[in-house]
Enzyme design. Sequence first.
Site, PDB file in Angstrom:
ATOM      1  N   TYR A 160      -1.075   1.437  46.075  1.00  0.00           N
ATOM      2  CA  TYR A 160      -0.387   2.743  45.801  1.00  0.00           C
ATOM      3  C   TYR A 160       0.412   3.287  47.044  1.00  0.00           C
ATOM      4  O   TYR A 160       1.110   4.046  46.976  1.00  0.00           O
ATOM      5  CB  TYR A 160      -1.584   4.023  45.881  1.00  0.00           C
ATOM      6  CG  TYR A 160      -2.416   3.759  44.422  1.00  0.00           C
ATOM      7  CD1 TYR A 160      -1.793   3.408  43.445  1.00  0.00           C
ATOM      8  CD2 TYR A 160      -3.446   4.726  44.571  1.00  0.00           C
ATOM      9  CE1 TYR A 160      -2.658   3.053  42.486  1.00  0.00           C
ATOM     10  CE2 TYR A 160      -4.287   4.775  43.259  1.00  0.00           C
ATOM     11  CZ  TYR A 160      -4.040   3.907  42.133  1.00  0.00           C
ATOM     12  OH  TYR A 160      -4.723   3.869  40.962  1.00  0.00           O
ATOM     13  N   LYS A 185     -11.913  -8.268  43.962  1.00  0.00           N
ATOM     14  CA  LYS A 185     -11.125  -9.279  43.082  1.00  0.00           C
ATOM     15  C   LYS A 185     -10.851 -10.666  43.618  1.00  0.00           C
ATOM     16  O   LYS A 185      -9.932 -11.309  43.795  1.00  0.00           O
ATOM     17  CB  LYS A 185     -10.158  -8.955  42.254  1.00  0.00           C
ATOM     18  CG  LYS A 185      -9.843  -9.812  40.826  1.00  0.00           C
ATOM     19  CD  LYS A 185     -10.822  -9.735  39.898  1.00  0.00           C
ATOM     20  CE  LYS A 185     -10.351 -10.723  38.836  1.00  0.00           C
ATOM     21  NZ  LYS A 185     -11.437 -11.025  37.847  1.00  0.00           N
ATOM     22  N   ASP A 239     -13.770   7.270  37.988  1.00  0.00           N
ATOM     23  CA  ASP A 239     -13.634   8.086  36.628  1.00  0.00           C
ATOM     24  C   ASP A 239     -14.580   7.395  35.551  1.00  0.00           C
ATOM     25  O   ASP A 239     -15.173   8.293  34.899  1.00  0.00           O
ATOM     26  CB  ASP A 239     -12.257   7.979  36.131  1.00  0.00           C
ATOM     27  CG  ASP A 239     -11.255   8.827  37.001  1.00  0.00           C
ATOM     28  OD1 ASP A 239     -11.895   9.541  37.784  1.00  0.00           O
ATOM     29  OD2 ASP A 239     -10.165   8.909  36.645  1.00  0.00           O
ATOM     30  N   ASP A 278     -10.164   4.239  42.259  1.00  0.00           N
ATOM     31  CA  ASP A 278      -9.743   5.338  41.409  1.00  0.00           C
ATOM     32  C   ASP A 278     -10.337   5.189  39.896  1.00  0.00           C
ATOM     33  O   ASP A 278     -10.440   6.159  39.237  1.00  0.00           O
ATOM     34  CB  ASP A 278      -8.125   5.079  41.490  1.00  0.00           C
ATOM     35  CG  ASP A 278      -7.513   6.278  40.480  1.00  0.00           C
ATOM     36  OD1 ASP A 278      -7.810   7.128  40.234  1.00  0.00           O
ATOM     37  OD2 ASP A 278      -6.210   6.338  40.447  1.00  0.00           O
ATOM     38  N   ASP A 337     -13.914  -6.454  37.583  1.00  0.00           N
ATOM     39  CA  ASP A 337     -14.129  -6.527  36.124  1.00  0.00           C
ATOM     40  C   ASP A 337     -15.611  -6.464  35.799  1.00  0.00           C
ATOM     41  O   ASP A 337     -16.117  -5.665  34.864  1.00  0.00           O
ATOM     42  CB  ASP A 337     -13.588  -7.830  35.292  1.00  0.00           C
ATOM     43  CG  ASP A 337     -13.727  -8.845  36.204  1.00  0.00           C
ATOM     44  OD1 ASP A 337     -14.352  -8.942  37.160  1.00  0.00           O
ATOM     45  OD2 ASP A 337     -13.109 -10.064  35.791  1.00  0.00           O
TER      46      ASP A 337
END
Length: 357
Positions: free
Chosen positions: A142, A191, A252, A248, A224
């Site tokens: 970001y 990852k 959620d 992020d 994942d």
Amino acid sequence: MNFNIAVLDGDGIGPEICAGAIKVLEKIADKYGHTFDFTHLPIGGAAIDECGTPLPEKTIQGCMAGDSVLLGAVGGYKWDSLPVDIRPEKGLLGIRKAMGLYSNIRPAKLWKSLANSSPLKYELVKNGVEIIIVRELTGGIYFGERRHATENGVEYAEDTEKYSVPEIERITKIACELALKRSKKLVSVDKANVLESSRLWRRTVHGYCEKHYPEIEVRDVLVDNMAMQIVKDPSQFDVVVTSNLFGDILSDEAAQVTGSIGMLASSSLGETKRGLYEPIHGSAPDIAGKDIANPVATILAAAMMLRDSFELQKEYQAIENAIQAVLDGNYRTADIMEEGKIKVGCKKMAQLIADAI
């Protein structure tokens, strides 16, 4: 003990839910012999109306002078037509930057009494769930370099994921401090099988924990697989630390497991004990002033402040126990109402929790 708390009521239901949290904090102060001094400061749309800017200088100075900050919510239809650079949400981004906050802590707690509210099968969540995601807030993709260009007639765009060792170490420290107060277990999400930045992340997290927090058990989970496990068996997780992008998304997803965002708090922390504590939901202008908002998320945010900024673990637990007692007593606000339960408003719910302490 004496503490100065800056209160940013904000917009919409912000003043109502902050008032509920203050009621509970006042009960804590009375029972445990503390003094909480509250300074109300404008932010968001309310600050635009009062001062012409979503983050007045007096608000920044007041927050920096306080021991911590409690925030309600910002935004609303009234200010939607304003230019992006002076919208209410700019006040929230601005105060985070001014306070030097680089971590976001998002507990996704499903109370045992509300297990039926979860979209997951009852058998998976019948004993309750609490996943605390510690998200790095100011680095990663970001904030990395970005480019939008055309090469050989083909348009393309690229964003860069970049993390330094100090950035990873400081977010790991916050996660470890939280894990010490809980299970002493930490899950690090990355990852690393694909991304070089994740390989550095994994190596740094383990090296930092081994050196500074050897009592903490660290487990690595690929992002994942983490997304799958949250909906397969969420109760296996406690404290989770991860990057800005992964945090992020996962926070959620974990929040959805709980069934209602009206019950979820969050905090943002930096180098000092001074933090910003807030519910994760918005300002809900459509129900503002109707005494039907759920104050529990803001009350839990205040409880997190006691634990993480003021080191008042016993007082934090007293609030959690009080909320559990009220839920077990079948009291519900509109957003978590079930058949056969007792519906109450924002003020009544806060009073019930205060009385239960």
